[in-house]
Design a protein around this motif. Sequence first.
Motif, short mmCIF file in Angstrom:
data_model
loop_
_atom_site.label_atom_id
_atom_site.label_comp_id
_atom_site.label_asym_id
_atom_site.label_seq_id
_atom_site.Cartn_x
_atom_site.Cartn_y
_atom_site.Cartn_z
N GLY A 187 70.66 -69.32 -23.00
CA GLY A 187 69.74 -70.25 -23.64
C GLY A 187 68.58 -69.55 -24.29
O GLY A 187 68.35 -69.68 -25.49
N THR A 188 67.84 -68.79 -23.55
CA THR A 188 66.68 -68.05 -24.05
C THR A 188 66.90 -66.56 -23.82
O THR A 188 67.15 -66.15 -22.69
N LEU A 189 66.79 -65.78 -24.88
CA LEU A 189 66.99 -64.34 -24.75
C LEU A 189 65.65 -63.62 -24.80
O LEU A 189 64.78 -63.96 -25.59
N GLN A 190 65.52 -62.60 -23.95
CA GLN A 190 64.29 -61.83 -23.86
C GLN A 190 64.62 -60.34 -23.82
O GLN A 190 65.79 -59.95 -23.82
N LYS A 245 65.98 -58.58 -33.97
CA LYS A 245 66.36 -59.99 -33.91
C LYS A 245 65.32 -60.80 -33.14
O LYS A 245 64.92 -61.89 -33.57
N LEU A 246 64.86 -60.26 -32.02
CA LEU A 246 63.84 -60.97 -31.24
C LEU A 246 62.53 -61.08 -32.01
O LEU A 246 61.83 -62.10 -31.92
N ARG A 247 62.20 -60.05 -32.76
CA ARG A 247 60.96 -60.10 -33.54
C ARG A 247 61.05 -61.18 -34.62
O ARG A 247 60.06 -61.82 -34.96
N GLN A 248 62.23 -61.37 -35.17
CA GLN A 248 62.42 -62.42 -36.16
C GLN A 248 62.28 -63.80 -35.53
O GLN A 248 61.80 -64.74 -36.16
N ARG A 249 62.68 -63.91 -34.25
CA ARG A 249 62.63 -65.20 -33.56
C ARG A 249 61.24 -65.54 -33.04
O ARG A 249 60.90 -66.69 -32.86
N ASP A 252 57.06 -63.32 -28.79
CA ASP A 252 57.13 -63.35 -27.33
C ASP A 252 58.49 -62.97 -26.81
O ASP A 252 58.73 -62.92 -25.61
N GLY A 253 59.43 -62.70 -27.74
CA GLY A 253 60.75 -62.27 -27.31
C GLY A 253 61.67 -63.41 -26.93
O GLY A 253 62.74 -63.20 -26.39
N ASP A 254 61.28 -64.65 -27.19
CA ASP A 254 62.15 -65.78 -26.87
C ASP A 254 63.01 -66.12 -28.07
O ASP A 254 62.62 -65.92 -29.21
N ASP A 255 64.16 -66.67 -27.80
CA ASP A 255 65.06 -67.08 -28.86
C ASP A 255 64.78 -68.54 -29.20
O ASP A 255 65.02 -69.44 -28.40
N LYS A 256 64.26 -68.79 -30.41
CA LYS A 256 63.86 -70.13 -30.79
C LYS A 256 65.06 -71.05 -30.93
O LYS A 256 64.97 -72.24 -30.67
N GLU A 257 66.18 -70.48 -31.38
CA GLU A 257 67.36 -71.33 -31.51
C GLU A 257 67.78 -71.85 -30.15
O GLU A 257 68.15 -73.01 -29.99
N GLY A 258 67.70 -70.96 -29.15
CA GLY A 258 68.05 -71.38 -27.81
C GLY A 258 67.14 -72.48 -27.31
O GLY A 258 67.56 -73.43 -26.67
N LYS A 259 65.83 -72.38 -27.64
CA LYS A 259 64.88 -73.39 -27.21
C LYS A 259 65.18 -74.73 -27.86
O LYS A 259 65.10 -75.78 -27.23
N GLU A 260 65.50 -74.68 -29.15
CA GLU A 260 65.79 -75.93 -29.85
C GLU A 260 67.03 -76.59 -29.27
O GLU A 260 67.08 -77.81 -29.11
N GLU A 261 68.03 -75.77 -28.92
CA GLU A 261 69.24 -76.34 -28.33
C GLU A 261 68.93 -76.98 -26.99
O GLU A 261 69.45 -78.03 -26.65
#
Length: 268
Positions: A187-190, A245-249, A252-261
């Motif tokens: 879900g959230t990648l760090q 990839k994380l910097r693009q998201r 804080d290193g979280d994956d925004k796509e994962g959060k939206e899902e």
Amino acid sequence: EIKDEFRGLPKYIFDDKRIRKFFAETKEKYILYGEWLIKHTVNYDPEFMNRFWIFDVYDKEEHRYLKYPEYEDMLVTEKLDYIPVILTITDPTMDILLRMVREKEHTPKSGFGADAIEGLVYKNYDFINRFGNNVYMKAVTKDFYEIHRTVMGGAGKRIDPEVYLIHKYQTPARMEKMYHKMVDDHGTLQMKHIPEFMNRVLHDLFVEDAWNMFMRDKSVKKLRFDMGTLRKVSYAMSKNWYIDKLRQRGTDGDDKEGKEEDKDSKGE
């Protein structure tokens, strides 16, 4: 434990009373980086050979490289061999740096007696790149470049087989695929997921393309390569791609796509 004798270097270090005294008095606070000057492609004057020449000192407590003025007196006091700084310059342009190298091309011999000067190394101890590394720049002379152009690039350049294989088969699309699989799992990648990502990419590479890489690819079919080096090259590429990839998201290193899902699933 000594894993590699490296043509006498460990014995030299253990037998050198100056180096042992330095580590004892500093309580092993520092790591010494240097060049073990032995015969290879460049011939140096005999008095400089078979000696360890220090060019960097790392402070393990402060987690940083010491600047030259900070460590010079320590090395002089212990009478250790070190490579002196040629010049300190503030805010130079690239033209100035390259002109300094061109001027060295007319020097008949290096300070260590070599017939040809390789080039100059430029260090900015305050510069840290986006991956958290303190990196330096080396500019080589024209003669040195021509001699080593098969390794450094240019016509007929040679690339290590491990580098060739990883750059050909470990594509951005493959890493993107593994990234989204991990988003599905976590879900959230760090940043803490970097080791898992590197291993997943390498595993997918071997499962999907081992036959193509090692048996069918004519460019490396008859070459010998090292699996350990192959793994290191793969890990380095995966790590850099993942951090970008994380910097693009988000910083804080979280994956925004994962959060939206996650939000969408909760709303349902």
